[in-house]
Design a protein around this motif. Structure first.
Motif, PDB file in Angstrom:
ATOM      1  N   ALA A  63      -9.523  17.804  11.707  1.00 28.77           N
ATOM      2  CA  ALA A  63     -10.351  18.310  10.600  1.00 28.77           C
ATOM      3  C   ALA A  63      -9.578  18.286   9.287  1.00 28.77           C
ATOM      4  N   ALA A  64      -8.313  18.674   9.313  1.00 30.03           N
ATOM      5  CA  ALA A  64      -7.499  18.664   8.089  1.00 30.03           C
ATOM      6  C   ALA A  64      -7.286  17.242   7.582  1.00 30.03           C
ATOM      7  N   ALA A  65      -7.076  16.308   8.498  1.00 28.62           N
ATOM      8  CA  ALA A  65      -6.897  14.909   8.100  1.00 28.62           C
ATOM      9  C   ALA A  65      -8.173  14.354   7.480  1.00 28.62           C
ATOM     10  N   ARG A  66      -9.294  14.642   8.085  1.00 27.38           N
ATOM     11  CA  ARG A  66     -10.576  14.169   7.531  1.00 27.38           C
ATOM     12  C   ARG A  66     -10.851  14.788   6.168  1.00 27.38           C
ATOM     13  N   GLU A  67     -10.528  16.076   6.021  1.00 26.27           N
ATOM     14  CA  GLU A  67     -10.755  16.753   4.742  1.00 26.27           C
ATOM     15  C   GLU A  67      -9.907  16.119   3.655  1.00 26.27           C
ATOM     16  N   TRP A  68      -8.644  15.821   3.967  1.00 25.36           N
ATOM     17  CA  TRP A  68      -7.779  15.151   2.988  1.00 25.36           C
ATOM     18  C   TRP A  68      -8.358  13.791   2.593  1.00 25.36           C
ATOM     19  N   TYR A  69      -8.738  12.994   3.604  1.00 16.60           N
ATOM     20  CA  TYR A  69      -9.240  11.646   3.333  1.00 16.60           C
ATOM     21  C   TYR A  69     -10.513  11.676   2.490  1.00 16.60           C
ATOM     22  N   SER A  70     -11.400  12.615   2.760  1.00 12.13           N
ATOM     23  CA  SER A  70     -12.677  12.660   2.040  1.00 12.13           C
ATOM     24  C   SER A  70     -12.611  13.487   0.759  1.00 12.13           C
ATOM     25  N   SER A  71     -11.444  14.058   0.442  1.00 12.27           N
ATOM     26  CA  SER A  71     -11.319  14.871  -0.768  1.00 12.27           C
ATOM     27  C   SER A  71     -11.575  14.019  -2.014  1.00 12.27           C
ATOM     28  N   PRO A  72     -12.114  14.638  -3.059  1.00 15.55           N
ATOM     29  CA  PRO A  72     -12.329  13.894  -4.304  1.00 15.55           C
ATOM     30  C   PRO A  72     -11.048  13.250  -4.843  1.00 15.55           C
ATOM     31  N   ALA A  73      -9.919  13.944  -4.734  1.00 11.18           N
ATOM     32  CA  ALA A  73      -8.669  13.388  -5.260  1.00 11.18           C
ATOM     33  C   ALA A  73      -8.266  12.124  -4.507  1.00 11.18           C
ATOM     34  N   TYR A  74      -8.399  12.137  -3.177  1.00 18.47           N
ATOM     35  CA  TYR A  74      -8.023  10.928  -2.437  1.00 18.47           C
ATOM     36  C   TYR A  74      -9.045   9.816  -2.648  1.00 18.47           C
ATOM     37  N   GLN A  75     -10.306  10.162  -2.685  1.00 18.98           N
ATOM     38  CA  GLN A  75     -11.325   9.137  -2.891  1.00 18.98           C
ATOM     39  C   GLN A  75     -11.156   8.443  -4.235  1.00 18.98           C
ATOM     40  N   GLU A  76     -10.701   9.184  -5.247  1.00 17.52           N
ATOM     41  CA  GLU A  76     -10.426   8.566  -6.551  1.00 17.52           C
ATOM     42  C   GLU A  76      -9.271   7.568  -6.443  1.00 17.52           C
ATOM     43  N   ALA A  77      -8.218   7.940  -5.718  1.00 13.76           N
ATOM     44  CA  ALA A  77      -7.077   7.040  -5.535  1.00 13.76           C
ATOM     45  C   ALA A  77      -7.448   5.857  -4.640  1.00 13.76           C
ATOM     46  N   LEU A  78      -8.236   6.118  -3.622  1.00 10.70           N
ATOM     47  CA  LEU A  78      -8.600   5.106  -2.624  1.00 10.70           C
ATOM     48  C   LEU A  78      -9.189   3.841  -3.242  1.00 10.70           C
ATOM     49  N   GLN A  79     -10.023   4.003  -4.266  1.00 14.76           N
ATOM     50  CA  GLN A  79     -10.642   2.818  -4.871  1.00 14.76           C
ATOM     51  C   GLN A  79      -9.585   1.820  -5.342  1.00 14.76           C
ATOM     52  N   HIS A  80      -8.436   2.313  -5.777  1.00 18.38           N
ATOM     53  CA  HIS A  80      -7.365   1.429  -6.245  1.00 18.38           C
ATOM     54  C   HIS A  80      -6.629   0.779  -5.075  1.00 18.38           C
ATOM     55  N   ARG A  81      -6.451   1.536  -3.980  1.00 16.37           N
ATOM     56  CA  ARG A  81      -5.815   0.946  -2.798  1.00 16.37           C
ATOM     57  C   ARG A  81      -6.675  -0.185  -2.250  1.00 16.37           C
ATOM     58  N   LEU A  82      -7.979   0.029  -2.212  1.00 18.69           N
ATOM     59  CA  LEU A  82      -8.888  -0.993  -1.681  1.00 18.69           C
ATOM     60  C   LEU A  82      -8.893  -2.261  -2.538  1.00 18.69           C
ATOM     61  N   LYS A  83      -8.706  -2.105  -3.837  1.00 12.65           N
ATOM     62  CA  LYS A  83      -8.635  -3.260  -4.735  1.00 12.65           C
ATOM     63  C   LYS A  83      -7.261  -3.921  -4.705  1.00 12.65           C
ATOM     64  N   GLY A  84      -6.239  -3.155  -4.299  1.00 10.36           N
ATOM     65  CA  GLY A  84      -4.873  -3.622  -4.411  1.00 10.36           C
ATOM     66  C   GLY A  84      -4.280  -4.286  -3.188  1.00 10.36           C
ATOM     67  N   ALA A  85      -4.867  -4.026  -2.008  1.00 18.32           N
ATOM     68  CA  ALA A  85      -4.271  -4.585  -0.796  1.00 18.32           C
ATOM     69  C   ALA A  85      -5.242  -4.477   0.370  1.00 18.32           C
ATOM     70  N   VAL A  86      -4.946  -5.250   1.393  1.00 21.13           N
ATOM     71  CA  VAL A  86      -5.685  -5.170   2.654  1.00 21.13           C
ATOM     72  C   VAL A  86      -4.886  -4.262   3.575  1.00 21.13           C
ATOM     73  N   TYR A  87      -5.518  -3.200   4.012  1.00 21.28           N
ATOM     74  CA  TYR A  87      -4.888  -2.220   4.895  1.00 21.28           C
ATOM     75  C   TYR A  87      -5.696  -2.081   6.173  1.00 21.28           C
ATOM     76  N   ARG A  88      -5.045  -1.587   7.181  1.00 17.29           N
ATOM     77  CA  ARG A  88      -5.705  -1.032   8.359  1.00 17.29           C
ATOM     78  C   ARG A  88      -5.268   0.424   8.362  1.00 17.29           C
ATOM     79  N   VAL A  89      -6.248   1.342   8.456  1.00 19.77           N
ATOM     80  CA  VAL A  89      -5.967   2.774   8.434  1.00 19.77           C
ATOM     81  C   VAL A  89      -6.727   3.410   9.582  1.00 19.77           C
ATOM     82  N   PHE A  90      -6.019   4.248  10.345  1.00 16.65           N
ATOM     83  CA  PHE A  90      -6.718   4.949  11.422  1.00 16.65           C
ATOM     84  C   PHE A  90      -6.196   6.368  11.560  1.00 16.65           C
ATOM     85  N   LEU A  91      -7.030   7.184  12.193  1.00 14.65           N
ATOM     86  CA  LEU A  91      -6.751   8.595  12.456  1.00 14.65           C
ATOM     87  C   LEU A  91      -6.650   8.742  13.959  1.00 14.65           C
TER      88      LEU A  91
END
Length: 97
Positions: A63-91
């Motif tokens: 639950a804590a990991a999901r909350e971090w991932y879906s937080s507004p602060a991470y979602q704002e940063a995420l858009q740049h990661r998605l544009k910047g590189a190809v990643y595989r991410v898992f929980l």
């Protein structure tokens, strides 16, 4: 039970976007109980295709990991990661000892 978010960066597509991500992503960690266990250190791929880097973050639970991932602060940063590189991410759930 601890949970882990694992990132593997397969290849970079836009270095400038990754730099923006690196500046914004730390804000998502503020006030959260998470521990970086590995952060783009030296690595050796033993199986599978090559990767450029890896990160492992430990959270108290899924639950804590999901909350971090879906937080507004991470979602704002995420858009740049998605544009910047190809990643595989898992929980993944940890195990009880």
């Amino acid at each position: 039970m601890s949970a882990y978010v694992v990132f593997t960066r397969e290849h970079t597509t836009d270095e400038a976007e990754l730099k923006l991500y690196a500046r914004k992503a730390p804000a998502a960690r503020q006030g959260r109980n998470l521990t970086p266990l590995a952060f783009y250190g030296q690595l050796e791929v033993l199986e599978g295709g090559p990767i450029e880097g890896a990160v492992i973050l430990q959270f108290p639970d899924i639950a804590a990991a999901r909350e971090w991932y879906s937080s507004p602060a991470y979602q704002e940063a995420l858009q740049h990661r998605l544009k910047g590189a190809v990643y595989r991410v898992f929980l993944i759930d940890g195990i009880n000892h």
